[in-house]
Scaffold this motif. Structure first.
Motif, PDB file in Angstrom:
ATOM      1  N   SER A  39       0.822  -1.220   0.000  1.00  0.00           N
ATOM      2  CA  SER A  39       0.000   0.000   0.000  1.00  0.00           C
ATOM      3  C   SER A  39       0.854   1.267   0.000  1.00  0.00           C
ATOM      4  O   SER A  39       0.331   2.367  -0.128  1.00  0.00           O
ATOM      5  CB  SER A  39      -0.976  -0.002   1.184  1.00  0.00           C
TER       6      SER A  39
ATOM      7  N   GLY B  23       9.387  -5.625   9.314  1.00  0.00           N
ATOM      8  CA  GLY B  23       9.773  -6.474   8.179  1.00  0.00           C
ATOM      9  C   GLY B  23      11.265  -6.332   7.888  1.00  0.00           C
ATOM     10  O   GLY B  23      11.980  -7.330   7.701  1.00  0.00           O
TER      11      GLY B  23
ATOM     12  N   ARG C  69      14.068  -9.185   8.140  1.00  0.00           N
ATOM     13  CA  ARG C  69      14.879  -9.554   6.958  1.00  0.00           C
ATOM     14  C   ARG C  69      16.375  -9.445   7.267  1.00  0.00           C
ATOM     15  O   ARG C  69      17.181 -10.214   6.757  1.00  0.00           O
ATOM     16  CB  ARG C  69      14.501  -8.684   5.745  1.00  0.00           C
TER      17      ARG C  69
ATOM     18  N   GLY D  96       4.617  -1.771   9.911  1.00  0.00           N
ATOM     19  CA  GLY D  96       4.525  -3.242   9.936  1.00  0.00           C
ATOM     20  C   GLY D  96       4.169  -3.786  11.311  1.00  0.00           C
ATOM     21  O   GLY D  96       4.020  -4.995  11.473  1.00  0.00           O
TER      22      GLY D  96
ATOM     23  N   ILE E 299      13.422   2.082  -2.827  1.00  0.00           N
ATOM     24  CA  ILE E 299      12.394   1.171  -3.348  1.00  0.00           C
ATOM     25  C   ILE E 299      12.002   1.576  -4.769  1.00  0.00           C
ATOM     26  O   ILE E 299      11.700   2.743  -5.033  1.00  0.00           O
ATOM     27  CB  ILE E 299      11.131   1.205  -2.450  1.00  0.00           C
TER      28      ILE E 299
ATOM     29  N   ASN F 239       9.885   0.289  -8.634  1.00  0.00           N
ATOM     30  CA  ASN F 239       8.850  -0.576  -9.185  1.00  0.00           C
ATOM     31  C   ASN F 239       9.045  -0.614 -10.696  1.00  0.00           C
ATOM     32  O   ASN F 239       9.106   0.442 -11.333  1.00  0.00           O
ATOM     33  CB  ASN F 239       7.457  -0.031  -8.827  1.00  0.00           C
TER      34      ASN F 239
ATOM     35  N   PHE G 132       5.867   1.159 -12.125  1.00  0.00           N
ATOM     36  CA  PHE G 132       5.443   2.501 -11.711  1.00  0.00           C
ATOM     37  C   PHE G 132       6.580   3.454 -11.357  1.00  0.00           C
ATOM     38  O   PHE G 132       6.403   4.655 -11.332  1.00  0.00           O
ATOM     39  CB  PHE G 132       4.495   2.402 -10.503  1.00  0.00           C
TER      40      PHE G 132
ATOM     41  N   ARG H 206      -0.246 -13.249   1.454  1.00  0.00           N
ATOM     42  CA  ARG H 206      -0.045 -12.083   2.332  1.00  0.00           C
ATOM     43  C   ARG H 206      -1.287 -11.192   2.329  1.00  0.00           C
ATOM     44  O   ARG H 206      -1.679 -10.642   3.364  1.00  0.00           O
ATOM     45  CB  ARG H 206       1.182 -11.284   1.886  1.00  0.00           C
TER      46      ARG H 206
HETATM   47  P1  AP5 Z   1       6.694  -6.199   5.840  1.00  0.00           P
HETATM   48  O1  AP5 Z   1       8.089  -5.972   5.435  1.00  0.00           O
HETATM   49  O2  AP5 Z   1       6.074  -5.332   6.891  1.00  0.00           O
HETATM   50  O3  AP5 Z   1       5.838  -6.223   4.522  1.00  0.00           O
HETATM   51  P2  AP5 Z   1       4.307  -5.816   4.223  1.00  0.00           P
HETATM   52  O4  AP5 Z   1       3.483  -5.372   5.349  1.00  0.00           O
HETATM   53  O5  AP5 Z   1       3.833  -6.974   3.484  1.00  0.00           O
HETATM   54  O6  AP5 Z   1       4.464  -4.495   3.516  1.00  0.00           O
HETATM   55  P3  AP5 Z   1       5.335  -4.190   2.265  1.00  0.00           P
HETATM   56  O7  AP5 Z   1       6.719  -3.808   2.684  1.00  0.00           O
HETATM   57  O8  AP5 Z   1       5.240  -5.310   1.267  1.00  0.00           O
HETATM   58  O9  AP5 Z   1       4.517  -2.991   1.655  1.00  0.00           O
HETATM   59  P4  AP5 Z   1       4.664  -1.416   1.724  1.00  0.00           P
HETATM   60  O10 AP5 Z   1       3.319  -0.884   2.096  1.00  0.00           O
HETATM   61  O11 AP5 Z   1       5.822  -0.977   2.568  1.00  0.00           O
HETATM   62  O12 AP5 Z   1       4.903  -1.111   0.194  1.00  0.00           O
HETATM   63  P5  AP5 Z   1       6.080  -0.290  -0.556  1.00  0.00           P
HETATM   64  O13 AP5 Z   1       6.106   1.120  -0.093  1.00  0.00           O
HETATM   65  O14 AP5 Z   1       7.366  -1.038  -0.569  1.00  0.00           O
HETATM   66  O15 AP5 Z   1       6.505  -7.701   6.361  1.00  0.00           O
HETATM   67  C1  AP5 Z   1       7.060  -8.807   5.683  1.00  0.00           C
HETATM   68  C2  AP5 Z   1       6.866 -10.080   6.516  1.00  0.00           C
HETATM   69  O16 AP5 Z   1       7.544  -9.937   7.787  1.00  0.00           O
HETATM   70  C3  AP5 Z   1       5.426 -10.434   6.903  1.00  0.00           C
HETATM   71  O17 AP5 Z   1       4.771 -11.142   5.882  1.00  0.00           O
HETATM   72  C4  AP5 Z   1       5.658 -11.280   8.173  1.00  0.00           C
HETATM   73  O18 AP5 Z   1       6.085 -12.581   7.876  1.00  0.00           O
HETATM   74  C5  AP5 Z   1       6.801 -10.553   8.849  1.00  0.00           C
HETATM   75  N1  AP5 Z   1       6.340  -9.502   9.782  1.00  0.00           N
HETATM   76  C6  AP5 Z   1       6.628  -8.154   9.692  1.00  0.00           C
HETATM   77  N2  AP5 Z   1       6.066  -7.492  10.710  1.00  0.00           N
HETATM   78  C7  AP5 Z   1       5.409  -8.420  11.455  1.00  0.00           C
HETATM   79  C8  AP5 Z   1       4.619  -8.348  12.636  1.00  0.00           C
HETATM   80  N3  AP5 Z   1       4.385  -7.164  13.231  1.00  0.00           N
HETATM   81  N4  AP5 Z   1       4.082  -9.489  13.130  1.00  0.00           N
HETATM   82  C9  AP5 Z   1       4.303 -10.667  12.544  1.00  0.00           C
HETATM   83  N5  AP5 Z   1       5.044 -10.813  11.416  1.00  0.00           N
HETATM   84  C10 AP5 Z   1       5.595  -9.692  10.875  1.00  0.00           C
HETATM   85  O19 AP5 Z   1       5.453  -0.302  -2.036  1.00  0.00           O
HETATM   86  C11 AP5 Z   1       5.286  -1.511  -2.748  1.00  0.00           C
HETATM   87  C12 AP5 Z   1       5.556  -1.284  -4.239  1.00  0.00           C
HETATM   88  O20 AP5 Z   1       4.590  -0.375  -4.756  1.00  0.00           O
HETATM   89  C13 AP5 Z   1       6.933  -0.637  -4.542  1.00  0.00           C
HETATM   90  O21 AP5 Z   1       7.444  -1.208  -5.722  1.00  0.00           O
HETATM   91  C14 AP5 Z   1       6.623   0.839  -4.753  1.00  0.00           C
HETATM   92  O22 AP5 Z   1       7.538   1.459  -5.650  1.00  0.00           O
HETATM   93  C15 AP5 Z   1       5.205   0.792  -5.318  1.00  0.00           C
HETATM   94  N6  AP5 Z   1       4.408   1.942  -4.895  1.00  0.00           N
HETATM   95  C16 AP5 Z   1       4.359   2.514  -3.656  1.00  0.00           C
HETATM   96  N7  AP5 Z   1       3.514   3.546  -3.646  1.00  0.00           N
HETATM   97  C17 AP5 Z   1       2.990   3.609  -4.902  1.00  0.00           C
HETATM   98  C18 AP5 Z   1       2.019   4.465  -5.524  1.00  0.00           C
HETATM   99  N8  AP5 Z   1       1.428   5.459  -4.845  1.00  0.00           N
HETATM  100  N9  AP5 Z   1       1.711   4.231  -6.833  1.00  0.00           N
HETATM  101  C19 AP5 Z   1       2.291   3.214  -7.532  1.00  0.00           C
HETATM  102  N10 AP5 Z   1       3.226   2.390  -7.003  1.00  0.00           N
HETATM  103  C20 AP5 Z   1       3.557   2.585  -5.701  1.00  0.00           C
END
Ligand code: AP5
Length: 211
Positions: free
Chosen positions: A13, A34, A38, A85, A134, A136, A139, A170
């Motif tokens: 998101s 996260g 990692r 997260g 980060i 994409n 995008f 997820r």
């Molecule tokens: P975590 O690393 O927290 O991943 P997530 O919640 O799945 O979130 P993401 O990092 O995937 O998404 P984001 O919202 O940050 O998106 P981003 O900005 O990168 O967690 C990973 C794993 O760790 C979990 O599955 C779990 O196993 C474990 N974990 C972590 N915390 C935990 C907890 N509290 N409890 C238990 N387990 C836990 O954007 C994504 C993409 O979209 C990028 O390519 C970006 O360039 C693009 N983008 C962003 N904004 C836009 C926009 N406005 N328009 C178009 N593209 C866009």
């Protein structure tokens, strides 16, 4: 002092993307559970070995493990954080208040978006292994394919949990766990909702006006 910020939202998101921008402009510290997990996996620590399979399958790590990691890396006296997260479920929301925030001024920002838009964002995400920028492929592609605009590294990686099957899982986990988290903050008047479906610049402007 700036309020502590809690970023809530589905995978993809834009929480990490907007956190990076906010840190540059407003001086917050970023605490992504996260990223912390990692790092443990990369270093092959005991904790890292324990959580690798869970994360690669797109499941949640147990609450206590993540809470311990969070506590170890948080020092509220050093300034305001963006918690990214965490929390992922109702129990984690309570733990964050009781064990970490302990009454500090805080605000939860919910990145609201139609989940159908997220698959494309996630499978096309690439992250610089050196500076964390980060990208994409669809995008926000780097100017030169495979090279980080920010630091010149050629290490643009795809996360292991960004493959199609795991992404679907997820998103399902998110749907099953988010409601109690939103209720927790909404009932206390600490929740603001951000339209996360627009382009990154527009989302950033809205975010700044909300906080
Ligand atoms: P975590 O690393 O927290 O991943 P997530 O919640 O799945 O979130 P993401 O990092 O995937 O998404 P984001 O919202 O940050 O998106 P981003 O900005 O990168 O967690 C990973 C794993 O760790 C979990 O599955 C779990 O196993 C474990 N974990 C972590 N915390 C935990 C907890 N509290 N409890 C238990 N387990 C836990 O954007 C994504 C993409 O979209 C990028 O390519 C970006 O360039 C693009 N983008 C962003 N904004 C836009 C926009 N406005 N328009 C178009 N593209 C866009």
């Amino acid at each position: 002092m700036q309020p502590q910020l809690i970023f809530l939202g589905a995978p993809g998101s834009g929480k990490g993307t907007q956190a990076t921008r906010l840190i540059k402009e407003c001086g917050y510290q970023h605490l992504s559970t996260g990223d912390l997990l990692r790092k443990e996996v990369k270093e092959a620590s005991e904790l890292g070995k324990r959580v690798t399979a869970i994360m690669n399958a797109g499941k949640l790590v147990d609450d206590n493990t993540v809470l311990e990691l969070l506590k170890k890396n948080t020092d509220l006296a050093s300034g305001a954080y963006i918690f990214d997260g965490f929390p992922r479920n109702g129990d984690q929301a309570k733990l964050l208040d009781e064990v970490v925030l302990k009454g500090s001024n805080s605000k939860a920002v919910y990145f609201e978006i139609d989940l159908d838009l997220l698959f494309d964002r996630l499978v096309n995400r690439r992250t610089c292994g050196k500076c964390g920028e980060i990208y994409n492929l669809k995008f926000k592609a780097p100017a030169q394919a495979g090279v980080c605009d920010k630091c010149g590294s050629t290490e643009l990686n795809q996360r292991k949990d960004d493959v199609a099957e795991t992404v679907k899982h997820r998103l399902d986990v998110f749907k099953e766990t988010i409601e109690p988290v939103l209720k927790h903050y909404e009932s206390e008047g600490r929740l603001v909702r951000l339209d996360a479906s627009n382009g990154s610049d527009e989302v950033f402007s809205s975010l700044k006006s909300l906080i």
